[in-house]
Design a protein around this motif. Structure first.
Motif, short mmCIF file in Angstrom:
data_model
loop_
_atom_site.label_atom_id
_atom_site.label_comp_id
_atom_site.label_asym_id
_atom_site.label_seq_id
_atom_site.Cartn_x
_atom_site.Cartn_y
_atom_site.Cartn_z
N LYS A 48 0.27 -0.95 2.62
CA LYS A 48 0.21 -2.42 2.57
C LYS A 48 0.50 -2.96 1.18
CE LYS A 48 -1.91 -3.59 6.74
NZ LYS A 48 -2.71 -4.47 7.50
N SER A 86 -5.53 0.86 -0.91
CA SER A 86 -4.81 0.08 0.08
C SER A 86 -4.90 0.75 1.45
CB SER A 86 -3.34 -0.05 -0.34
OG SER A 86 -2.64 -0.88 0.54
N GLU A 87 -4.44 0.05 2.46
CA GLU A 87 -4.35 0.62 3.81
C GLU A 87 -3.00 1.30 3.95
OE1 GLU A 87 -4.55 -1.04 8.38
OE2 GLU A 87 -5.42 -2.24 6.77
#
Length: 162
Positions: A97, A110-111
């Motif tokens: 992401k 982050s994802e």
């Protein structure tokens, strides 16, 4: 003679183990895996996002382009062209992401979505993006060393220029 064996056997065992560890960790640095995959034929693909790979640091280098391609039926692919990255153990292709992660901790914060193992550190290759994935939610494509949690290369994905 037994004194010789008491010294030689442990030295041999330690040397053998050290050699195996060295080979496992460093052999990818000088062994390349080259692939040359063609795009699937019979599909009308539209480029919706793209970016250029860049180096993560002085030791982990990458170049080439990453393109997100969408078919009329809704399927999506991540395509690498003129791709080259420093080889390493357990490399994977991830969508992240964060649009511009600069270090491994940025990726961890982050994802991310794994698209599977990297097929080769050189050459054109294609990865299937799972159905239902919101392509616009992912800011970058990265090459990630899963075993050591190290960022190898980043391509920030943006809208293609018209």
């Amino acid at each position: 003679m037994t004194r010789f064996y008491r010294l030689a056997i442990p030295v041999f065992i330690v040397g053998f183990i050290a050699g195996c560890v060295f080979w496992y960790i460093f052999s990818p640095s000088f062994i390349d895996r080259v692939v040359n995959e063609q795009l699937p034929s019979g599909f009308a693909l539209t480029e919706v996002r793209s970016g250029q790979f860049r180096n993560a640091d002085g030791a982990h280098r990458g170049s080439g382009s990453a393109k997100v391609l969408v078919s009329e039926g809704g399927g999506a692919l991540l395509r690498f062209t003129e791709f080259e990255v420093t080889n390493g153990p357990d490399l994977e292709v991830w969508l992240v992401k964060d649009p511009d992660p600069k270090k491994s901790s940025d990726v961890n914060a982050s994802e991310w979505l794994s698209l599977g193992p990297l097929r080769g550190n050189k050459g054109d290759q294609t990865y299937v993006i799972p159905d239902g994935t919101d392509i616009n939610a992912w800011g970058s494509a990265i090459i990630w060393c899963e075993q050591f949690s190290v960022l190898f290369s980043v391509a920030t994905l943006s809208q293609p220029e018209v």
